[in-house]
Design an enzyme around this catalytic site. Sequence first.
Site, short mmCIF file in Angstrom:
data_model
loop_
_atom_site.label_atom_id
_atom_site.label_comp_id
_atom_site.label_asym_id
_atom_site.label_seq_id
_atom_site.Cartn_x
_atom_site.Cartn_y
_atom_site.Cartn_z
N LYS A 93 -5.72 -11.09 12.49
CA LYS A 93 -5.23 -9.91 13.21
C LYS A 93 -5.04 -10.18 14.70
O LYS A 93 -4.02 -10.75 15.09
CB LYS A 93 -6.17 -8.72 12.97
CG LYS A 93 -6.14 -8.25 11.51
CD LYS A 93 -6.75 -6.88 11.37
CE LYS A 93 -6.89 -6.44 9.93
NZ LYS A 93 -5.72 -5.82 9.36
N TYR A 135 0.83 -1.21 0.00
CA TYR A 135 0.00 0.00 0.00
C TYR A 135 0.86 1.26 0.00
O TYR A 135 0.58 2.21 0.73
CB TYR A 135 -0.95 -0.01 1.21
CG TYR A 135 -2.19 -0.84 0.94
CD1 TYR A 135 -3.30 -0.27 0.32
CD2 TYR A 135 -2.23 -2.20 1.25
CE1 TYR A 135 -4.42 -1.02 0.04
CE2 TYR A 135 -3.34 -2.96 0.96
CZ TYR A 135 -4.43 -2.37 0.35
OH TYR A 135 -5.55 -3.12 0.07
N TYR A 156 -14.60 -4.04 2.80
CA TYR A 156 -13.21 -4.43 2.50
C TYR A 156 -12.97 -5.77 3.18
O TYR A 156 -13.15 -5.89 4.40
CB TYR A 156 -12.19 -3.40 3.00
CG TYR A 156 -10.78 -3.91 2.80
CD1 TYR A 156 -10.14 -3.75 1.57
CD2 TYR A 156 -10.13 -4.60 3.81
CE1 TYR A 156 -8.87 -4.28 1.36
CE2 TYR A 156 -8.86 -5.13 3.61
CZ TYR A 156 -8.24 -4.97 2.39
OH TYR A 156 -6.99 -5.50 2.18
N1 PMP Z 1 -11.08 -8.42 6.51
C1 PMP Z 1 -11.06 -7.26 7.18
C2 PMP Z 1 -12.33 -6.77 7.81
C3 PMP Z 1 -9.89 -6.52 7.28
O1 PMP Z 1 -9.89 -5.35 7.93
C4 PMP Z 1 -8.71 -7.03 6.68
C5 PMP Z 1 -7.37 -6.30 6.75
N2 PMP Z 1 -7.36 -4.99 7.01
C6 PMP Z 1 -8.77 -8.24 6.00
C7 PMP Z 1 -9.97 -8.91 5.95
C8 PMP Z 1 -7.57 -8.83 5.33
O2 PMP Z 1 -6.66 -9.24 6.28
P1 PMP Z 1 -5.12 -9.45 5.90
O3 PMP Z 1 -4.56 -8.08 5.65
O4 PMP Z 1 -4.55 -10.10 7.10
O5 PMP Z 1 -5.07 -10.32 4.70
#
Ligand code: PMP
Length: 433
Positions: A278, A17, A164
């Site tokens: 996460k 990003y 997202y």
């Molecule tokens: N789903 C949501 C709601 C997210 O906020 C994110 C990452 N910001 C993801 C999926 C994707 O996770 P990752 O970056 O660990 O692939």
Amino acid sequence: MDKSLVERDRQAIWHPYTQMRLAPDPLPIVEGSGARLKDELGNYYIDAISSWWVNLHGHAHPYLAQKIYEQALQLEQVIFAGFTHAPAIRLAERLLHILPKGFSKIFYSDNGSTAVEVALKMAMQYWRNQEQPDIDDAIKSQRGVSSVLRGITRKKILALTHAYHGDTFGAMSVSERGVFTVAFQDYLFEVAFADVNEWSTVNNDWDEFACFIYEPMVQGAGGMKMCEARALNALLKKCRQHQIICIADEVMTGFGRTGKLFASEYLDEQPDIICLSKGLTGGMMALGATACTQKIYDAFLSDDRSKTFFHGHSYTANPIACSAGNASLDLLLQDECFINIQRITAKHAGFLQQLQRIDVVKHPRQCGTILAFELDYGDDGYLNNISSILHGKALNKGVLLRPLGNTVYIMPPYCTTNEELDEVYNCVLEIIA
Ligand code: PMP
């Protein structure tokens, strides 16, 4: 003379990003402790965004580090097909215990995007497995496979506007089409998007939807958009009436961020599948998990091997990552952690009142430990360059913020002290002044 870390980084690394031509040099971080990160010159930064929303208990937490070390010395990795291990089993049992009722299996992967891919593939194949007779039976019936293979009626997918869900192709497909996905749009599968408040305008036959995927209560990267439980409940109820599989993406909202262990707890209607990552390891290791109900799991049980869930990653259920998950849960489930979550929630509420009196602040809002607002400056959206200006100014004041365009948000680790929160709030007030 030795090259600096930044020079070596510039020569060897492509960052996520990041427009590599325009971005300022990356900041070499050498240490973390509690909510703070330390750079190579000895400057400290309060990590007010939990390092992309992963960190729960603070950086380099000694308890988590110890558990990872012990696990690494005992068993670092083993293939997870045909083999198993205690850290994965224990973590799965504990997740099933704390998730909303009704979940019965955990499928591991590596990150949020893969947790979403797994969920989507489970939902798609659920319908295929339901609607197709066993291939073996077809052969036995002597009518031949092709004569009994029907078209799948449940093929469409429903997602929310502003969604997202990650950067892999399935996850991009169910995410709002925009700047993140535009380069790939010809390769994304078709999805119907519903506004959480105006879904009655969805022009599809609801009985054709295989699944509905949503971020409960707070949509993260789409701009920290928060919704009313009532609105989402109504949409989930509609999905239920049409037997649509509901997938809650709790990758960001899980593990206490919204003030409850899982944001789904704010809702009456519960999903069939939940995606986690996460905070799953407290921010220590990369790990994803997809939880499903018995109904989903049962649809894959068959003497017909073609109904197998053909999905797995080399590092599925990595023992060190699972140990980090168990250690993080040890801390998360202590009273102290929930007291901290409530403390941050209450502090945020006070700051929210202050924000409401400021002219350039639009839509100040909060859900648990997540606080967000739009800065009335330029167009709403991720490409609004105010984001990098605010990021730079905040860093100069010792705070790590990373606004999503003109959406400023604070999502701190739970160990962040009141004094640190005040520092973050003052920094926000100063830079927007
Ligand atoms: N789903 C949501 C709601 C997210 O906020 C994110 C990452 N910001 C993801 C999926 C994707 O996770 P990752 O970056 O660990 O692939």
